[in-house]
Design a protein around this motif. Sequence first.
Motif, PDB file in Angstrom:
ATOM      1  N   HIS A 123       0.843  -1.195   0.000  1.00 62.00           N
ATOM      2  CA  HIS A 123       0.000   0.000   0.000  1.00 62.00           C
ATOM      3  C   HIS A 123       0.878   1.244   0.000  1.00 62.00           C
ATOM      4  O   HIS A 123       2.101   1.169   0.175  1.00 62.00           O
ATOM      5  N   LEU A 124       0.247   2.395  -0.182  1.00 61.00           N
ATOM      6  CA  LEU A 124       0.949   3.676  -0.158  1.00 61.00           C
ATOM      7  C   LEU A 124       1.187   4.105   1.289  1.00 61.00           C
ATOM      8  O   LEU A 124       0.593   3.561   2.226  1.00 61.00           O
ATOM      9  N   SER A 125       2.045   5.100   1.451  1.00 62.02           N
ATOM     10  CA  SER A 125       2.470   5.500   2.796  1.00 62.02           C
ATOM     11  C   SER A 125       1.869   6.837   3.212  1.00 62.02           C
ATOM     12  O   SER A 125       1.484   7.668   2.380  1.00 62.02           O
ATOM     13  N   LYS A 164      11.018  11.545  -3.339  1.00 66.41           N
ATOM     14  CA  LYS A 164      10.039  11.590  -4.422  1.00 66.41           C
ATOM     15  C   LYS A 164       8.701  11.025  -3.938  1.00 66.41           C
ATOM     16  O   LYS A 164       8.580  10.547  -2.809  1.00 66.41           O
ATOM     17  N   LYS A 165       7.692  11.078  -4.815  1.00 69.44           N
ATOM     18  CA  LYS A 165       6.373  10.519  -4.516  1.00 69.44           C
ATOM     19  C   LYS A 165       6.212   9.196  -5.257  1.00 69.44           C
ATOM     20  O   LYS A 165       6.581   9.073  -6.429  1.00 69.44           O
ATOM     21  N   HIS A 166       5.616   8.198  -4.565  1.00 69.18           N
ATOM     22  CA  HIS A 166       5.544   6.844  -5.094  1.00 69.18           C
ATOM     23  C   HIS A 166       4.090   6.371  -5.082  1.00 69.18           C
ATOM     24  O   HIS A 166       3.435   6.398  -4.044  1.00 69.18           O
ATOM     25  N   ASP A 167       3.609   5.907  -6.255  1.00 69.02           N
ATOM     26  CA  ASP A 167       2.181   5.663  -6.437  1.00 69.02           C
ATOM     27  C   ASP A 167       1.979   4.477  -7.386  1.00 69.02           C
ATOM     28  O   ASP A 167       2.868   4.099  -8.139  1.00 69.02           O
ATOM     29  N   LYS A 168       0.766   3.905  -7.347  1.00 69.93           N
ATOM     30  CA  LYS A 168       0.309   2.892  -8.305  1.00 69.93           C
ATOM     31  C   LYS A 168       1.240   1.689  -8.390  1.00 69.93           C
ATOM     32  O   LYS A 168       1.822   1.388  -9.432  1.00 69.93           O
ATOM     33  N   GLU A 169       1.362   0.956  -7.284  1.00 68.21           N
ATOM     34  CA  GLU A 169       2.234  -0.213  -7.254  1.00 68.21           C
ATOM     35  C   GLU A 169       1.467  -1.494  -7.578  1.00 68.21           C
ATOM     36  O   GLU A 169       0.248  -1.564  -7.427  1.00 68.21           O
ATOM     37  N   TRP A 184       6.152   0.247  -9.788  1.00 71.13           N
ATOM     38  CA  TRP A 184       5.279   1.375  -9.482  1.00 71.13           C
ATOM     39  C   TRP A 184       5.749   2.620 -10.226  1.00 71.13           C
ATOM     40  O   TRP A 184       6.769   2.606 -10.925  1.00 71.13           O
ATOM     41  N   THR A 185       4.995   3.722 -10.051  1.00 70.43           N
ATOM     42  CA  THR A 185       5.344   5.011 -10.648  1.00 70.43           C
ATOM     43  C   THR A 185       5.985   5.912  -9.603  1.00 70.43           C
ATOM     44  O   THR A 185       5.459   6.075  -8.500  1.00 70.43           O
ATOM     45  N   GLN A 186       7.109   6.510  -9.977  1.00 74.27           N
ATOM     46  CA  GLN A 186       7.729   7.550  -9.159  1.00 74.27           C
ATOM     47  C   GLN A 186       7.472   8.912  -9.804  1.00 74.27           C
ATOM     48  O   GLN A 186       7.720   9.104 -10.992  1.00 74.27           O
ATOM     49  N   PHE A 187       6.936   9.844  -9.007  1.00 72.98           N
ATOM     50  CA  PHE A 187       6.715  11.223  -9.431  1.00 72.98           C
ATOM     51  C   PHE A 187       7.799  12.110  -8.819  1.00 72.98           C
ATOM     52  O   PHE A 187       8.045  12.023  -7.611  1.00 72.98           O
ATOM     53  N   ASP A 188       8.399  12.966  -9.622  1.00 72.59           N
ATOM     54  CA  ASP A 188       9.274  13.975  -9.029  1.00 72.59           C
ATOM     55  C   ASP A 188       8.475  14.845  -8.065  1.00 72.59           C
ATOM     56  O   ASP A 188       8.941  15.171  -6.967  1.00 72.59           O
TER      57      ASP A 188
END
Length: 451
Positions: A123-125, A164-169, A184-188
């Motif tokens: 899950h996300l944090s 960074k931001k981490h989403d959609k794993e 997953w996707t990393q967003f700057d």
Amino acid sequence: MGVGDNAPNHRETKTNITFIRVKIKHFSTLTVLLFGLFLPTVGLAQAVLIHEGPAYQTGICEPSISVDPTNTQNVYAASVLNNFYQSTDGGLHWTQEAISSPYGVWGDPCLVTDFKGRTYFFHLSDPEGTNWNSDQILDRMVCQTKDGPNDTFNDGSFTAVNGKKHDKEWTAVNPKNGAIALSWTQFDRYGTEDPECHSRILFSESRNQGESWSTPVEISSFLGNCIDDDGTAEGAVPAYGTKNEVYVGWALDQSIWMSIKNGKRWETRPIARQEAGWTQSYAGFDRCNGMPVTVVDHCKDSPYYGRVYVCWGDQNKKFGGEIYFAFSDDRGKNWSEPQRISQGGKSDQFLPWLTIDPTTGALFAVYYDRRDTQSPTETNTYLAKSTDGGTHWSEFKINNAPFYPSDEVFMGDYNHISAHGGIVRPIWTELRDGKKSIWTYPLDVKFSIHQ
């Protein structure tokens, strides 16, 4: 070769089904017999309600489900934000609990159970517990584990924190050595239009049942933006190949891509054009994802052993919303032309997920469907099945009654489905009478394969 426009299909769209137990000597005969036994019956199975609650803007959606390969009567599920459910009778009855972690639990639940019976809850944090008021939200990917239905989840491990931001794993288990893949996707910077900020697909792996994780590596060959739309690199779903290679399908700029690891080297190949991009809209669904899902056939008795499949949703003028798939028989070097799973005419089919039963090689897809409906938002849930590598698909409706989504209530970015040993459990979200709910359908496909 596939489910093109003229390919024969066998479909039951208005009844439930059952499968008859058969024992045969050759898998080549299995497909023919199973389609012959795919008989319509009435009332033999009903969808099972797992959880229902008020229709908040978020809440009780994005469900994930996992059939335990060590005991298929154990089935686990999760939903936004921190709901965990388990069943010890194959998914007919469920318990519910709220999951907590020192690193926070902030949605995008993803479940998988390995071949030793350990369940992984990704899950996300949200470490500070203040959501978007915190700079630390989405700062890592969290993995909590438990061993069997009588155990409790640990506090969790996590991937590297890098500002960074981490989403959609999403995740996958290697059936050969038990390794756990996570992509997953990393967003700057999440949600920004700043052209200097980028998104990319990352990959990490655990070789010790989720106790620790390798340093994340960037596997996407192209950078996306950070808007969280078609121009953002998203939808990364990993799968292990039969020779320990790794496949990660993802979407960016109206295309489906596949990043492939052989040894230590990653390369990215184009799979298909996604005409509508991965962010799509349907009546009642202000945003509805068509992100790709990747699976591999690990059944050694299957004539399609080692075949890699990727499934996604798209929209076009000819068919409307549609569920597509493509496959590769040479470890990702070449891919088939996209072919349709659903055959609902110009009505919309959307929000798909695909799985494969590793004991039989049978494919199962779940998606929303609007054939034979009476209003723009009336929606049903369908399940499709193929026992011959995607050449033929059988579809049938699995929800008990239509439901009616609203643009004002978030229905989630995905549904899910899990299968093992003929135990197939889809999971999906409904909105009805001011309440959101998640459901499963107890489909048991009983047959044996003998050489």
